[in-house]
Design a protein around this motif. Structure first.
Motif, PDB file in Angstrom:
ATOM      1  N   ILE A 172      27.598  42.605  34.342  1.00 18.08           N
ATOM      2  CA  ILE A 172      28.602  41.602  34.693  1.00 18.08           C
ATOM      3  C   ILE A 172      27.971  40.300  35.178  1.00 18.08           C
ATOM      4  O   ILE A 172      28.675  39.357  35.521  1.00 18.08           O
ATOM      5  N   THR A 173      26.638  40.257  35.174  1.00 20.58           N
ATOM      6  CA  THR A 173      25.946  39.038  35.578  1.00 20.58           C
ATOM      7  C   THR A 173      26.006  38.014  34.450  1.00 20.58           C
ATOM      8  O   THR A 173      25.619  38.300  33.317  1.00 20.58           O
ATOM      9  N   LYS A 174      26.490  36.841  34.780  1.00 19.00           N
ATOM     10  CA  LYS A 174      26.732  35.813  33.756  1.00 19.00           C
ATOM     11  C   LYS A 174      25.452  35.459  33.000  1.00 19.00           C
ATOM     12  O   LYS A 174      25.450  35.386  31.765  1.00 19.00           O
ATOM     13  N   ASP A 175      24.364  35.233  33.716  1.00 20.13           N
ATOM     14  CA  ASP A 175      23.117  34.835  33.065  1.00 20.13           C
ATOM     15  C   ASP A 175      22.592  35.935  32.152  1.00 20.13           C
ATOM     16  O   ASP A 175      22.071  35.670  31.062  1.00 20.13           O
ATOM     17  N   PHE A 176      22.733  37.192  32.586  1.00 17.62           N
ATOM     18  CA  PHE A 176      22.264  38.300  31.768  1.00 17.62           C
ATOM     19  C   PHE A 176      23.072  38.402  30.481  1.00 17.62           C
ATOM     20  O   PHE A 176      22.524  38.546  29.393  1.00 17.62           O
ATOM     21  N   ARG A 177      24.386  38.310  30.592  1.00 18.19           N
ATOM     22  CA  ARG A 177      25.244  38.417  29.417  1.00 18.19           C
ATOM     23  C   ARG A 177      24.956  37.292  28.428  1.00 18.19           C
ATOM     24  O   ARG A 177      24.993  37.497  27.208  1.00 18.19           O
ATOM     25  N   LYS A 178      24.643  36.133  28.974  1.00 18.23           N
ATOM     26  CA  LYS A 178      24.299  35.002  28.108  1.00 18.23           C
ATOM     27  C   LYS A 178      22.966  35.252  27.406  1.00 18.23           C
ATOM     28  O   LYS A 178      22.796  34.928  26.228  1.00 18.23           O
ATOM     29  N   SER A 179      22.017  35.866  28.110  1.00 17.64           N
ATOM     30  CA  SER A 179      20.675  36.066  27.558  1.00 17.64           C
ATOM     31  C   SER A 179      20.641  37.112  26.456  1.00 17.64           C
ATOM     32  O   SER A 179      19.791  37.056  25.562  1.00 17.64           O
ATOM     33  N   VAL A 180      21.559  38.079  26.489  1.00 16.68           N
ATOM     34  CA  VAL A 180      21.536  39.143  25.476  1.00 16.68           C
ATOM     35  C   VAL A 180      22.381  38.795  24.260  1.00 16.68           C
ATOM     36  O   VAL A 180      22.291  39.466  23.231  1.00 16.68           O
ATOM     37  N   HIS A 181      23.205  37.767  24.363  1.00 17.30           N
ATOM     38  CA  HIS A 181      24.081  37.418  23.235  1.00 17.30           C
ATOM     39  C   HIS A 181      23.288  36.728  22.130  1.00 17.30           C
ATOM     40  O   HIS A 181      22.511  35.810  22.379  1.00 17.30           O
ATOM     41  N   ILE A 182      23.479  37.181  20.916  1.00 17.48           N
ATOM     42  CA  ILE A 182      22.839  36.570  19.754  1.00 17.48           C
ATOM     43  C   ILE A 182      23.920  35.857  18.946  1.00 17.48           C
ATOM     44  O   ILE A 182      24.851  36.485  18.456  1.00 17.48           O
ATOM     45  N   PRO A 183      23.836  34.547  18.804  1.00 20.79           N
ATOM     46  CA  PRO A 183      24.879  33.799  18.080  1.00 20.79           C
ATOM     47  C   PRO A 183      24.840  34.075  16.588  1.00 20.79           C
ATOM     48  O   PRO A 183      23.809  34.486  16.034  1.00 20.79           O
ATOM     49  N   ASP A 184      25.954  33.842  15.915  1.00 17.55           N
ATOM     50  CA  ASP A 184      26.045  34.061  14.475  1.00 17.55           C
ATOM     51  C   ASP A 184      24.979  33.268  13.720  1.00 17.55           C
ATOM     52  O   ASP A 184      24.432  33.737  12.713  1.00 17.55           O
ATOM     53  N   GLU A 185      24.681  32.070  14.211  1.00 15.05           N
ATOM     54  CA  GLU A 185      23.733  31.199  13.526  1.00 15.05           C
ATOM     55  C   GLU A 185      22.339  31.820  13.448  1.00 15.05           C
ATOM     56  O   GLU A 185      21.580  31.538  12.501  1.00 15.05           O
ATOM     57  N   TYR A 186      21.988  32.653  14.429  1.00 16.32           N
ATOM     58  CA  TYR A 186      20.676  33.311  14.398  1.00 16.32           C
ATOM     59  C   TYR A 186      20.538  34.135  13.121  1.00 16.32           C
ATOM     60  O   TYR A 186      19.513  34.077  12.429  1.00 16.32           O
ATOM     61  N   TYR A 187      21.559  34.919  12.803  1.00 17.92           N
ATOM     62  CA  TYR A 187      21.492  35.790  11.628  1.00 17.92           C
ATOM     63  C   TYR A 187      21.469  34.983  10.339  1.00 17.92           C
ATOM     64  O   TYR A 187      20.781  35.353   9.380  1.00 17.92           O
ATOM     65  N   ILE A 188      22.201  33.889  10.321  1.00 18.76           N
ATOM     66  CA  ILE A 188      22.208  33.040   9.130  1.00 18.76           C
ATOM     67  C   ILE A 188      20.813  32.468   8.879  1.00 18.76           C
ATOM     68  O   ILE A 188      20.329  32.441   7.740  1.00 18.76           O
ATOM     69  N   ASN A 189      20.141  32.036   9.942  1.00 18.35           N
ATOM     70  CA  ASN A 189      18.803  31.454   9.810  1.00 18.35           C
ATOM     71  C   ASN A 189      17.731  32.523   9.607  1.00 18.35           C
ATOM     72  O   ASN A 189      16.836  32.367   8.772  1.00 18.35           O
TER      73      ASN A 189
END
Length: 432
Positions: A79-96
């Motif tokens: 539930i830590t905001k910074d942690f949740r942000k750090s583990v998220h992989i945006p859609d653009e990563y997979y496209i690139n």
């Protein structure tokens, strides 16, 4: 030389040619029982803390043992905001990242060769219906991927453009993963949800891969077994199917007695009574997820009785919750059982899917509870699993569980995928 041996030889050559710097420390590090042949070939496939994943801050071993302190720490971290942000992989990563498929598969540690002859000789078919959360989808695909299997992916036509682009890019990296020929706008509780699976069933059945069993998934599923364990459980079925199929309760009969239609993207009743089912077929209830043999799929695509049932079901409410269950009880369908209530199968007894419904949860030790309370949160009365659910889940016989959400509890997925990968590679440790 068998395909398995050729694949292993190719992998060995590829690993040597790559000469990846991150493998070198493993090659020179002495340790008890260390075998350089194993390390060179397979150690790069393991998920380790050296991969620099943010989730490594948690203690998966302790979580799997059900240790309260480790579970609480994981919950706080999730539930830590910074942690949740750090583990998220945006859609653009997979496209690139998928611009170089070879590099993508290596960096994401996909299993690009069969781990055993037994698995190579028993290919599986998967339908995957997705509408969002690309990271969930990619980690699910990675967890179940094997080159001898075949995967059909249906992306909802109303999905965001970035979702469609990312998933299309991912599938393009694998010769045995493909986008469905005809995608639809899927509406919860309406016929298109079934049609999405039907479209994939047809594409899979007409493929060149002669797979043995079919399983359908959504983007928030995750396996509880390795591919080898799945194969062995399916072989144990000896051609039978495994899915929920029970008597239709009184409180749900309106779903098949009143005609429904889609209006402005939602399903609603018309008030018109429906005619009786064709051939006086008894309507059974189940869920959308099934484990069925190739013959069952052939019957769905070719049996005139089933075609009539499909046409009849198109204006019902939530047809995915009774169509497969009813077909499973039609005499003559491969792997089916007799429609007598003695052959009823609940979702707990079937191996297709483990789901925690909120109204069946209860405190540990309660005789009235079907399963312990959810450690995550609920969406439409279904538990979205937390790390604290893992120990209980792995004690069950089901092949898959639903639901997981990396945005809510990434540690649950991280620890589960790490556990499964270590288990899948364990025989190779012994071999080498």
């Amino acid at each position: 030389m068998s395909l398995l041996k050729k694949s292993r030889l190719l992998l060995l050559k590829l690993t040597v040619v790559l000469g990846s710097l991150w493998i070198l420390p493993l090659l020179i590090r002495p340790q008890t029982g260390w075998d350089p042949t194993y390390t060179l070939r397979y150690s790069w496939l393991e998920y380790t803390d050296a991969d620099s994943s943010p989730e490594k801050a948690c203690n998966c071993t302790a979580i799997m043992r059900g240790e309260r302190e480790a579970i609480d720490q994981a919950k706080i971290l999730s539930i830590t905001k910074d942690f949740r942000k750090s583990v998220h992989i945006p859609d653009e990563y997979y496209i690139n990242a998928t611009q170089d498929c070879r590099k993508f598969k290596i960096s994401r540690k996909y299993l690009t060769f069969p781990l055993s002859q037994e698995e190579e000789d028993f290919p599986l078919a998967y339908s995957m219906v997705v509408h969002h959360k690309v990271q969930n989808f990619e980690r699910l695909l990675r967890a179940i991927y094997a080159p001898q299997n075949i995967y059909c992916v249906h992306v909802d036509k109303k999905a965001k453009a970035s979702v469609v682009s990312a998933i299309t890019a991912i599938t393009s990296c694998f010769p045995n993963v493909f986008m469905v020929n005809q995608s639809l706008t899927v509406i919860y509780g309406a016929w298109p949800r079934v049609q999405a699976d039907l479209n994939c069933m047809a594409d899979l059945y007409n493929s060149t891969t002669k797979w043995k069993y079919f399983m359908n998934l959504c983007g928030q599923d995750f396996p509880l077994k390795t591919n080898l364990e799945i194969v062995r459980m399916l072989r144990w079925l000896k051609g039978k199917n495994s899915l929920e199929s029970e008597k239709l309760p009184e409180e749900k009969k309106w779903r098949v007695k009143i005609s429904h239609q889609i209006v402005d993207g939602k399903i609603q009743g018309t008030g018109r009574a429906k005619e009786q089912p064709p051939f006086n077929l008894p309507i059974l209830v189940g869920n959308a997820y099934i484990v069925v043999n190739r013959g069952y799929i052939r019957s769905v695509l070719e049996d005139k009785r089933i075609h009539a049932l499909i046409e009849w079901a198109k204006d019902t409410y939530s047809p995915d919750e009774f169509l497969w269950a009813t077909i499973q009880r039609i005499p003559g369908v491969p792997g089916s059982t007799w429609p007598n209530h003695k052959y009823d199968v609940t979702d707990i007894n079937a191996i297709a899917r483990l789901v925690k419904w909120q109204w069946h949860e209860g405190p540990q030790g309660s005789l009235g509870a079907v399963y312990p309370a959810c450690h995550g949160n609920h969406v439409r009365q279904i538990c979205v699993y937390g790390a604290g659910d893992l120990q209980w889940m792995l004690e069950q016989h089901h092949l898959f569980a639903n639901k997981f959400d990396i945005d809510k509890d990434p540690i649950a997925v991280y620890c589960l995928e790490k556990y499964l990968r270590q288990k899948a590679l364990a025989p190779l440790h012994k071999m080498y």
